[in-house]
Design a protein around this motif. Structure first.
Motif, PDB file in Angstrom:
ATOM      1  N   ARG A   1      -1.296  -8.863   9.561  1.00  0.00           N
ATOM      2  CA  ARG A   1      -0.768 -10.189   9.898  1.00  0.00           C
ATOM      3  C   ARG A   1       0.765 -10.144   9.962  1.00  0.00           C
ATOM      4  O   ARG A   1       1.373 -10.704  10.871  1.00  0.00           O
ATOM      5  CB  ARG A   1      -1.206 -11.222   8.846  1.00  0.00           C
ATOM      6  CG  ARG A   1      -0.883 -12.668   9.248  1.00  0.00           C
ATOM      7  CD  ARG A   1      -1.010 -13.660   8.109  1.00  0.00           C
ATOM      8  NE  ARG A   1      -0.007 -13.506   7.070  1.00  0.00           N
ATOM      9  CZ  ARG A   1       1.268 -13.903   7.162  1.00  0.00           C
ATOM     10  NH1 ARG A   1       1.717 -14.483   8.257  1.00  0.00           N
ATOM     11  NH2 ARG A   1       2.111 -13.704   6.164  1.00  0.00           N
TER      12      ARG A   1
ATOM     13  N   TRP B   1      12.665  -6.945  26.833  1.00  0.00           N
ATOM     14  CA  TRP B   1      11.536  -6.891  25.898  1.00  0.00           C
ATOM     15  C   TRP B   1      10.741  -5.594  26.066  1.00  0.00           C
ATOM     16  O   TRP B   1      10.327  -4.972  25.088  1.00  0.00           O
ATOM     17  CB  TRP B   1      10.651  -8.117  26.084  1.00  0.00           C
ATOM     18  CG  TRP B   1       9.462  -8.178  25.159  1.00  0.00           C
ATOM     19  CD1 TRP B   1       8.153  -8.237  25.517  1.00  0.00           C
ATOM     20  CD2 TRP B   1       9.488  -8.179  23.713  1.00  0.00           C
ATOM     21  NE1 TRP B   1       7.356  -8.276  24.389  1.00  0.00           N
ATOM     22  CE2 TRP B   1       8.161  -8.244  23.269  1.00  0.00           C
ATOM     23  CE3 TRP B   1      10.512  -8.130  22.766  1.00  0.00           C
ATOM     24  CZ2 TRP B   1       7.805  -8.260  21.925  1.00  0.00           C
ATOM     25  CZ3 TRP B   1      10.166  -8.141  21.418  1.00  0.00           C
ATOM     26  CH2 TRP B   1       8.825  -8.214  21.010  1.00  0.00           C
TER      27      TRP B   1
ATOM     28  N   LYS C   1      10.432 -15.451   9.977  1.00  0.00           N
ATOM     29  CA  LYS C   1       9.059 -14.946  10.012  1.00  0.00           C
ATOM     30  C   LYS C   1       8.245 -15.676   8.939  1.00  0.00           C
ATOM     31  O   LYS C   1       8.788 -16.057   7.915  1.00  0.00           O
ATOM     32  CB  LYS C   1       8.998 -13.455   9.666  1.00  0.00           C
ATOM     33  CG  LYS C   1       9.876 -12.564  10.499  1.00  0.00           C
ATOM     34  CD  LYS C   1       9.506 -11.100  10.289  1.00  0.00           C
ATOM     35  CE  LYS C   1      10.333 -10.267   9.342  1.00  0.00           C
ATOM     36  NZ  LYS C   1      10.752 -10.651   8.080  1.00  0.00           N
TER      37      LYS C   1
ATOM     38  N   GLU D   1       9.661 -11.409  19.960  1.00  0.00           N
ATOM     39  CA  GLU D   1       9.555 -11.796  21.365  1.00  0.00           C
ATOM     40  C   GLU D   1      10.212 -13.164  21.591  1.00  0.00           C
ATOM     41  O   GLU D   1      10.864 -13.389  22.613  1.00  0.00           O
ATOM     42  CB  GLU D   1       8.084 -11.814  21.803  1.00  0.00           C
ATOM     43  CG  GLU D   1       7.930 -11.915  23.313  1.00  0.00           C
ATOM     44  CD  GLU D   1       6.508 -11.642  23.807  1.00  0.00           C
ATOM     45  OE1 GLU D   1       5.577 -11.638  22.972  1.00  0.00           O
ATOM     46  OE2 GLU D   1       6.359 -11.447  25.028  1.00  0.00           O
ATOM     47  N   ARG D   2      10.071 -14.065  20.613  1.00  0.00           N
ATOM     48  CA  ARG D   2      10.714 -15.388  20.732  1.00  0.00           C
ATOM     49  C   ARG D   2      12.236 -15.265  20.690  1.00  0.00           C
ATOM     50  O   ARG D   2      12.944 -15.946  21.436  1.00  0.00           O
ATOM     51  CB  ARG D   2      10.227 -16.316  19.603  1.00  0.00           C
ATOM     52  CG  ARG D   2       8.832 -16.883  19.861  1.00  0.00           C
ATOM     53  CD  ARG D   2       8.322 -17.676  18.665  1.00  0.00           C
ATOM     54  NE  ARG D   2       9.147 -18.841  18.354  1.00  0.00           N
ATOM     55  CZ  ARG D   2       9.146 -19.484  17.187  1.00  0.00           C
ATOM     56  NH1 ARG D   2       8.366 -19.036  16.200  1.00  0.00           N
ATOM     57  NH2 ARG D   2       9.894 -20.531  16.995  1.00  0.00           N
TER      58      ARG D   2
ATOM     59  N   LEU E   1       6.080  -9.144  15.632  1.00  0.00           N
ATOM     60  CA  LEU E   1       6.067  -8.961  17.085  1.00  0.00           C
ATOM     61  C   LEU E   1       6.280 -10.299  17.796  1.00  0.00           C
ATOM     62  O   LEU E   1       7.119 -10.421  18.692  1.00  0.00           O
ATOM     63  CB  LEU E   1       4.719  -8.337  17.477  1.00  0.00           C
ATOM     64  CG  LEU E   1       4.642  -7.560  18.768  1.00  0.00           C
ATOM     65  CD1 LEU E   1       5.696  -6.462  18.803  1.00  0.00           C
ATOM     66  CD2 LEU E   1       3.240  -6.935  18.900  1.00  0.00           C
ATOM     67  N   ALA E   2       5.540 -11.320  17.386  1.00  0.00           N
ATOM     68  CA  ALA E   2       5.638 -12.636  18.024  1.00  0.00           C
ATOM     69  C   ALA E   2       7.030 -13.214  17.823  1.00  0.00           C
ATOM     70  O   ALA E   2       7.630 -13.789  18.747  1.00  0.00           O
ATOM     71  CB  ALA E   2       4.580 -13.578  17.432  1.00  0.00           C
ATOM     72  N   ARG E   3       7.579 -13.039  16.638  1.00  0.00           N
ATOM     73  CA  ARG E   3       8.897 -13.584  16.323  1.00  0.00           C
ATOM     74  C   ARG E   3       9.991 -12.847  17.107  1.00  0.00           C
ATOM     75  O   ARG E   3      10.909 -13.468  17.633  1.00  0.00           O
ATOM     76  CB  ARG E   3       9.072 -13.485  14.816  1.00  0.00           C
ATOM     77  CG  ARG E   3      10.408 -13.754  14.253  1.00  0.00           C
ATOM     78  CD  ARG E   3      11.195 -12.478  14.063  1.00  0.00           C
ATOM     79  NE  ARG E   3      12.236 -12.680  13.079  1.00  0.00           N
ATOM     80  CZ  ARG E   3      12.800 -11.723  12.386  1.00  0.00           C
ATOM     81  NH1 ARG E   3      12.406 -10.485  12.557  1.00  0.00           N
ATOM     82  NH2 ARG E   3      13.744 -11.986  11.533  1.00  0.00           N
TER      83      ARG E   3
ATOM     84  N   ASP F   1       1.931  -8.458  13.203  1.00  0.00           N
ATOM     85  CA  ASP F   1       1.734  -9.366  14.351  1.00  0.00           C
ATOM     86  C   ASP F   1       2.800 -10.445  14.355  1.00  0.00           C
ATOM     87  O   ASP F   1       3.336 -10.820  15.401  1.00  0.00           O
ATOM     88  CB  ASP F   1       0.345 -10.012  14.296  1.00  0.00           C
ATOM     89  CG  ASP F   1      -0.753  -9.028  14.673  1.00  0.00           C
ATOM     90  OD1 ASP F   1      -0.415  -7.955  15.208  1.00  0.00           O
ATOM     91  OD2 ASP F   1      -1.934  -9.331  14.421  1.00  0.00           O
ATOM     92  N   GLU F   2       3.096 -10.954  13.168  1.00  0.00           N
ATOM     93  CA  GLU F   2       4.111 -11.988  13.006  1.00  0.00           C
ATOM     94  C   GLU F   2       5.483 -11.466  13.457  1.00  0.00           C
ATOM     95  O   GLU F   2       6.236 -12.155  14.148  1.00  0.00           O
ATOM     96  CB  GLU F   2       4.140 -12.409  11.533  1.00  0.00           C
ATOM     97  CG  GLU F   2       5.211 -13.384  11.126  1.00  0.00           C
ATOM     98  CD  GLU F   2       5.013 -14.783  11.682  1.00  0.00           C
ATOM     99  OE1 GLU F   2       3.891 -15.103  12.117  1.00  0.00           O
ATOM    100  OE2 GLU F   2       5.998 -15.536  11.698  1.00  0.00           O
TER     101      GLU F   2
END
Ligand code: AMP
Ligand code: FE
Ligand code: FE
Ligand code: ZN
Length: 286
Positions: free
Chosen positions: A98, A123, A171, A108-109, A104-106, A101-102
């Motif tokens: 988790r 990116w 995060k 990218e933002r 990676l998403a952060r 994944d967190e």
């Protein structure tokens, strides 16, 4: 005995592969080194395979956590070192996944926000550079340097990537009390990393360290490059009061940070306490 219990490889935000890191550790005259990448154990097998004779390797990790103040104030980012846990423990493995994944998403933002304002970061380049490992702000910093947007990684951290920057995205890190419980349930040894490093930002009070001890914390990282002498003295006193062992470590990141491996060290008797408490994995040694 030269013992360094906190280093990063390229599977997170260091610049050397786990194999190169083992060479660096031996060349620096270390007898014991811990590999503690952020939120991943991906380097463990690589370090074990590359371990030079005479070097003991303690498998570990640095877990991204948060302390939630009891007065309901904003959460404080804290880092939890975890050693000798069972990497197959399902509960802890799921939380590591988790966290990755967190991250990676952060990331990218952050990159999308930077790009929308004309700061050139790619990116796809960041995904390639992370090489299947964990992504963090240092990867974005490198991309900003490569694109000519800033002149150094340090400059990127001081400006566009600073936690007060409009581009900064926090995060959703693990509640540190649950993190400690997960580490202990996996047979691991939780140690609070650079707990009073005020130069990094907000730090927790003694109440947090007392609560963490109640949750199963076993050690405090005292001798760390980001700790001032007064911060070290305070932590040493707390450790004595709370019955925690103390460690020292460089937090080596290769060329991503200025600190040399072995710049801070752990005393052998404190390492013995750590090794005796870890039941989920064994050190790699001769
Ligand atoms: P993140 O975990 O993505 O929020 O990024 C924080 C990471 O950046 C930490 O692991 C630090 O090791 C690293 N870091 C913080 N400040 C700097 C700096 N000035 N230069 C290089 N790396 C840094
Ligand atoms: Fe790091
Ligand atoms: Fe850290
Ligand atoms: Zn670290």
């Amino acid at each position: 005995m030269r013992i360094d219990l906190h280093t990063h490889s390229s599977v997170s935000d260091g610049t050397e592969s786990p194999a190169e890191l083992m060479d660096t550790a031996r060349s620096a005259g270390l007898d014991v080194v811990a590999l503690t990448d952020h939120d991943t154990t991906a380097g463990w097998a690589l370090a074990e395979a590359a371990r030079p004779a005479g070097l003991t390797v303690v498998p570990g990790m640095e877990m991204s956590c948060r302390w939630f103040p009891v007065d309901g104030g904003r959460p404080v980012s804290v880092h939890l070192l975890a050693y000798l846990f069972d990497p197959a423990d399902a509960g802890f493995a799921a939380e590591r996944l988790r966290l990755r994944d967190e991250r990676l998403a952060r990331a990218e933002r952050i990159v999308a926000a930077l790009a929308a304002d004309g700061h050139p970061v790619d990116w796809a380049q960041i995904l390639e550079a992370r090489n299947g490992g964990v992504v963090g702000r240092p990867h974005i910093a490198r991309a900003l340097v490569d694109a000519g947007a800033v002149d150094s990684v340090d400059h990127a951290f001081a400006t566009l990537l600073h936690h007060t920057s409009p581009y900064y995205v926090p995060k959703a890190d693990t509640d540190v009390l649950s993190g400690i419980a997960l580490v202990r349930a996996a047979g691991g040894v939780p140690v609070f990393a650079h707990g009073l490093a005020t130069k990094r930002g907000r730090v927790v009070g003694d109440d947090a360290i007392t609560a963490m001890t109640g949750a199963g914390l076993l050690g405090l990282e005292v001798d760390h490059p980001d700790h001032r002498p007064d911060e070290r003295a305070h932590l040493r006193g707390l450790a004595a009061d709370l019955g925690l062992f103390v460690t020292g470590a460089s937090d080596y990141h290769g060329t991503n940070k200025g600190t040399s491996i072995g710049a801070e060290l752990t005393a052998p008797d404190q390492l013995d306490l750590l090794l005796a408490a870890g039941t989920g994995a064994a050190p790699y040694r001769d």
